[in-house]
Design an enzyme around this catalytic site. Structure first.
Site, PDB file in Angstrom:
ATOM      1  N   ASN A 254      -1.594  19.371   0.551  1.00 36.36           N
ATOM      2  CA  ASN A 254      -2.528  18.603   1.377  1.00 36.36           C
ATOM      3  C   ASN A 254      -2.054  18.543   2.832  1.00 36.36           C
ATOM      4  O   ASN A 254      -2.788  18.916   3.752  1.00 36.36           O
ATOM      5  CB  ASN A 254      -2.680  17.194   0.792  1.00 36.36           C
TER       6      ASN A 254
ATOM      7  N   SER B 211      -6.442   5.696   5.006  1.00 33.54           N
ATOM      8  CA  SER B 211      -6.580   4.932   3.761  1.00 33.54           C
ATOM      9  C   SER B 211      -6.982   3.490   4.077  1.00 33.54           C
ATOM     10  O   SER B 211      -7.811   2.887   3.384  1.00 33.54           O
ATOM     11  CB  SER B 211      -5.261   4.922   2.991  1.00 33.54           C
TER      12      SER B 211
ATOM     13  N   LYS C 178       4.851   2.011  -3.392  1.00 34.36           N
ATOM     14  CA  LYS C 178       4.831   3.430  -3.774  1.00 34.36           C
ATOM     15  C   LYS C 178       4.982   3.532  -5.272  1.00 34.36           C
ATOM     16  O   LYS C 178       5.616   2.675  -5.907  1.00 34.36           O
ATOM     17  CB  LYS C 178       5.996   4.167  -3.096  1.00 34.36           C
TER      18      LYS C 178
ATOM     19  N   LYS D  41       0.843  -1.194   0.000  1.00 38.89           N
ATOM     20  CA  LYS D  41       0.000   0.000   0.000  1.00 38.89           C
ATOM     21  C   LYS D  41       0.872   1.234   0.000  1.00 38.89           C
ATOM     22  O   LYS D  41       1.875   1.283   0.711  1.00 38.89           O
ATOM     23  CB  LYS D  41      -0.868  -0.037   1.278  1.00 38.89           C
TER      24      LYS D  41
ATOM     25  N   LYS E 276       5.757   2.460   8.022  1.00 42.08           N
ATOM     26  CA  LYS E 276       4.553   3.129   8.546  1.00 42.08           C
ATOM     27  C   LYS E 276       3.485   2.104   8.896  1.00 42.08           C
ATOM     28  O   LYS E 276       2.855   2.172   9.948  1.00 42.08           O
ATOM     29  CB  LYS E 276       3.969   4.104   7.498  1.00 42.08           C
TER      30      LYS E 276
ATOM     31  N   THR F  90      -3.492  13.061   6.940  1.00 45.15           N
ATOM     32  CA  THR F  90      -2.048  13.168   7.154  1.00 45.15           C
ATOM     33  C   THR F  90      -1.777  14.295   8.147  1.00 45.15           C
ATOM     34  O   THR F  90      -1.021  14.119   9.114  1.00 45.15           O
ATOM     35  CB  THR F  90      -1.327  13.409   5.808  1.00 45.15           C
TER      36      THR F  90
HETATM   37  N1  LIG Z   1      -0.909  13.356   0.902  1.00 47.69           N
HETATM   38  C1  LIG Z   1      -0.710  12.419   1.814  1.00 47.69           C
HETATM   39  O1  LIG Z   1      -1.654  11.744   2.245  1.00 47.69           O
HETATM   40  C2  LIG Z   1       0.648  12.185   2.371  1.00 47.69           C
HETATM   41  C3  LIG Z   1       1.729  12.988   2.051  1.00 47.69           C
HETATM   42  N2  LIG Z   1       2.940  12.754   2.635  1.00 47.69           N
HETATM   43  C4  LIG Z   1       4.102  13.548   2.296  1.00 47.69           C
HETATM   44  O2  LIG Z   1       3.880  14.919   2.595  1.00 47.69           O
HETATM   45  C5  LIG Z   1       4.636  15.728   1.681  1.00 47.69           C
HETATM   46  C6  LIG Z   1       3.700  16.702   1.000  1.00 47.69           C
HETATM   47  O3  LIG Z   1       2.707  15.950   0.313  1.00 47.69           O
HETATM   48  P1  LIG Z   1       1.282  16.563  -0.061  1.00 47.69           P
HETATM   49  O4  LIG Z   1       0.962  17.668   0.874  1.00 47.69           O
HETATM   50  O5  LIG Z   1       0.370  15.437  -0.221  1.00 47.69           O
HETATM   51  O6  LIG Z   1       1.604  17.139  -1.499  1.00 47.69           O
HETATM   52  P2  LIG Z   1       0.852  18.311  -2.277  1.00 47.69           P
HETATM   53  O7  LIG Z   1       1.104  18.041  -3.699  1.00 47.69           O
HETATM   54  O8  LIG Z   1      -0.531  18.473  -1.822  1.00 47.69           O
HETATM   55  O9  LIG Z   1       1.680  19.604  -1.815  1.00 47.69           O
HETATM   56  C7  LIG Z   1       3.069  19.693  -2.007  1.00 47.69           C
HETATM   57  C8  LIG Z   1       3.569  21.015  -1.449  1.00 47.69           C
HETATM   58  O10 LIG Z   1       4.992  20.990  -1.524  1.00 47.69           O
HETATM   59  C9  LIG Z   1       5.411  22.113  -2.280  1.00 47.69           C
HETATM   60  N3  LIG Z   1       6.606  21.775  -3.032  1.00 47.69           N
HETATM   61  C10 LIG Z   1       6.706  21.010  -4.145  1.00 47.69           C
HETATM   62  N4  LIG Z   1       7.966  20.976  -4.592  1.00 47.69           N
HETATM   63  C11 LIG Z   1       8.681  21.738  -3.713  1.00 47.69           C
HETATM   64  C12 LIG Z   1      10.044  22.114  -3.630  1.00 47.69           C
HETATM   65  N5  LIG Z   1      10.939  21.711  -4.564  1.00 47.69           N
HETATM   66  N6  LIG Z   1      10.442  22.895  -2.582  1.00 47.69           N
HETATM   67  C13 LIG Z   1       9.538  23.320  -1.658  1.00 47.69           C
HETATM   68  N7  LIG Z   1       8.230  23.009  -1.706  1.00 47.69           N
HETATM   69  C14 LIG Z   1       7.819  22.227  -2.712  1.00 47.69           C
HETATM   70  C15 LIG Z   1       4.252  22.452  -3.191  1.00 47.69           C
HETATM   71  O11 LIG Z   1       4.312  23.807  -3.650  1.00 47.69           O
HETATM   72  C16 LIG Z   1       3.070  22.209  -2.249  1.00 47.69           C
HETATM   73  O12 LIG Z   1       2.853  23.314  -1.411  1.00 47.69           O
HETATM   74  C17 LIG Z   1       5.318  14.736   0.721  1.00 47.69           C
HETATM   75  O13 LIG Z   1       6.611  14.429   1.201  1.00 47.69           O
HETATM   76  C18 LIG Z   1       4.436  13.518   0.815  1.00 47.69           C
HETATM   77  O14 LIG Z   1       5.094  12.336   0.453  1.00 47.69           O
HETATM   78  C19 LIG Z   1       3.112  11.783   3.587  1.00 47.69           C
HETATM   79  C20 LIG Z   1       2.073  10.981   3.943  1.00 47.69           C
HETATM   80  C21 LIG Z   1       0.789  11.065   3.317  1.00 47.69           C
HETATM   81  O1  LIG Z   2      -2.654   6.591   1.942  1.00 43.95           O
HETATM   82  C1  LIG Z   2      -1.859   5.767   1.556  1.00 43.95           C
HETATM   83  O2  LIG Z   2      -2.138   4.611   1.313  1.00 43.95           O
HETATM   84  C2  LIG Z   2      -0.393   6.117   1.360  1.00 43.95           C
HETATM   85  C3  LIG Z   2       0.026   7.490   1.758  1.00 43.95           C
HETATM   86  C4  LIG Z   2       1.446   7.694   1.377  1.00 43.95           C
HETATM   87  O3  LIG Z   2       1.815   7.566   0.231  1.00 43.95           O
HETATM   88  C5  LIG Z   2       2.447   8.022   2.400  1.00 43.95           C
HETATM   89  O4  LIG Z   2       2.187   7.870   3.587  1.00 43.95           O
HETATM   90  O5  LIG Z   2       3.564   8.417   2.019  1.00 43.95           O
END
Ligand SMILES: NC(=O)C1=CN([C@@H]2O[C@H](COP(=O)(O)OP(=O)(O)OC[C@H]3O[C@@H](n4cnc5c(N)ncnc54)[C@H](O)[C@@H]3O)[C@@H](O)[C@H]2O)C=CC1
Ligand SMILES: O=C(O)CCC(=O)C(=O)O
Length: 421
Positions: free
Chosen positions: A228, A355, A113, A77, A101, A197
């Protein structure tokens, strides 16, 4: 307390450094070299090339990946990332962190992933839909509700999950909501997944603040990333009475010691988590990390806190909402400086936890209220935090190694029971 993580070259890849900590965790727990050999890389890594008809009638070939780390515990997952910097090694490491995790929260999964090298900010809706569907066709043989269940990650969202679920259901010729999580509510999504998250990070911040004797009300918080994870977190912290004094996105950062107007920023941000482009006075992401604050939350991309800037971090607590934001050398420096570092494999596990709830609901065809999701999420994460904190204290290891020790155990045991090692 001194860190036990070995000296690592700062240039080590995310995969190399993940292997270093997994090895150390397995050694501390007394597992054999064979167990490490099994767990040091994903069992499966599929690379696909996806031809997509672009709006200008040209055809572009995109490269995508799906890594499945270990399925001894159950189906794999983990999310799918659309980003120009996606690379094979990082996807492998990300799948291994997913295994950890799932082990930490005790979910019946191993880690997976996926990612596609692309920049969705430069693509039309039609191109994105075709790419999402093309990726599912390319990986359809190895994924499914009992094989490997994808979800959102950087620059993917519930709309993309909906297209992917629809494509998979067409291929299988039956409705398959349990193929993917993070779907819109009307397609079998779960209450609470979108904010999960950040909710998990919030729970970790609350627990860490208690351990550090920091009152959350009035605490100064900096959040790197406003997508997010970062934007919901900023909102939760603001609502809890904390002062969010800095945020950033891929284009820069804004910092205001008196506190930012979070509701205004949420209203103005676009669907990619971009908001700083609306401001004349910005600082860089790196400058933001070094500003004075009580709690720092990297919630964007990997390798942000390194040996170059770890000495300059002012926060007493660093909670990793992002995957892999702190290198091993930086982990060591922060731990030696008595900064409480809550590692990604614990802090960002709220997403996969909800999830899992979504998948359970899809399998049952019976849907829960938001309150039930919140109560179950909180119970699991508080328990995981306490377990890891205690492991860190009793075994005198830093929180990252403690989290790996807790996370790797179930997968190692399951692999041994299956007779794989
Ligand atoms: N969405 C989820 O459920 C989960 C997300 N994560 C992690 O959280 C982190 C953020 O993910 P999300 O919020 O989902 O992504 P998202 O796509 O919703 O937001 C990404 C954010 O990071 C910024 N960003 C992108 N490239 C960048 C760079 N080079 N330098 C600085 N900022 C940058 C973007 O402008 C945006 O504000 C990632 O590392 C992701 O793997 C971890 C667990 C779950
Ligand atoms: O919601 C999921 O199954 C995975 C979320 C995820 O990609 C992460 O925790 O980095």
């Amino acid at each position: 307390m001194s860190t036990t993580i070995k000296e690592e070259k700062e240039t080590a890849s995310l995969l190399d450094s993940t292997q270093v900590v997994i090895k150390e965790a397995l050694d501390k727990l007394g597992y054999s070299e064979e167990v490490f050999e099994l767990l040091k890389e994903p069992l499966r890594m599929l690379t696909v090339r996806i031809p997509i008809k672009m709006d200008d009638n040209s055809t572009k070939i995109f490269t995508g990946y799906r890594a499945q780390h270990n399925d001894a515990v159950g189906p794999t997952k983990g999310g799918i990332r659309f980003h120009p910097e996606v690379d094979e090694e990082e996807v492998k490491a990300l799948s291994m962190w997913m295994s950890l995790k799932c082990g930490i929260v005790n979910l019946p999964y191993g880690g997976g992933k996926g990612g596609i090298i692309c920049d969705p900010r430069q693509m039309s809706i039609g191109e994105l839909e075709r790419l999402s569907r093309g990726y599912v066709r390319a990986i359809s043989q190895i994924v499914g509700p009992t094989k490997d269940i994808p979800a959102p990650d950087v620059y993917t969202n519930s709309q993309i999950m909906a297209w992917m679920m629809d494509e998979y259901s067409r291929i299988r010729e039956h409705d398959s909501p349990g193929f993917i999580t993070g779907k819109p509510l009307v397609l079998g999504g779960s209450h609470g997944r979108e904010k999960a998250t950040a909710q998990g990070v919030t729970i970790c911040i609350e627990e860490a603040a208690k351990r550090k004797g920091i009152e959350l009300k009035g605490a100064r918080i900096i959040v790197q990333g406003f997508g997010n994870a970062g934007s919901f977190l900023a909102k939760f912290m603001h609502d809890a009475g904390a002062k969010v004094i800095g945020i950033s996105d891929a284009y820069g950062a804004i910092y205001k010691p008196e506190g930012l107007d979070i509701d205004y920023l949420l209203d103005k941000r676009d669907s990619f988590g971009t908001v700083t482009t609306l401001f004349d006075h910005t600082i860089t992401n790196q400058e933001l990390l070094e500003q004075d604050c009580d709690i720092l939350v990297p919630a964007a991309i990997s390798n942000q806190i390194t040996k170059e800037n770890a000495h300059l971090i002012k926060a007493q607590i660093v909670v990793e909402a992002a995957n892999g934001p702190t290198t091993l050398e930086a982990t060591k420096i922060l731990t030696e400086r008595n900064v409480l570092l809550v590692p990604d494999v614990l802090a960002s596990s709220g997403g996969v936890t909800v999830s899992y709830f979504e998948w359970v609901q899809n399998n049952q065809g019976y849907y829960w209220e938001d309150e039930e999701v919140q109560t179950k999420l909180k119970a699991l994460l508080v328990n995981s935090f306490n377990q890891i904190y205690e492991m860190s204290e009793t075994r005198k290891v830093d929180m990252r190694l403690a989290a790996y020790m807790v996370g790797v155990r179930k997968m190692a045991e399951a692999s041994i029971f299956r007779g794989w090692v």
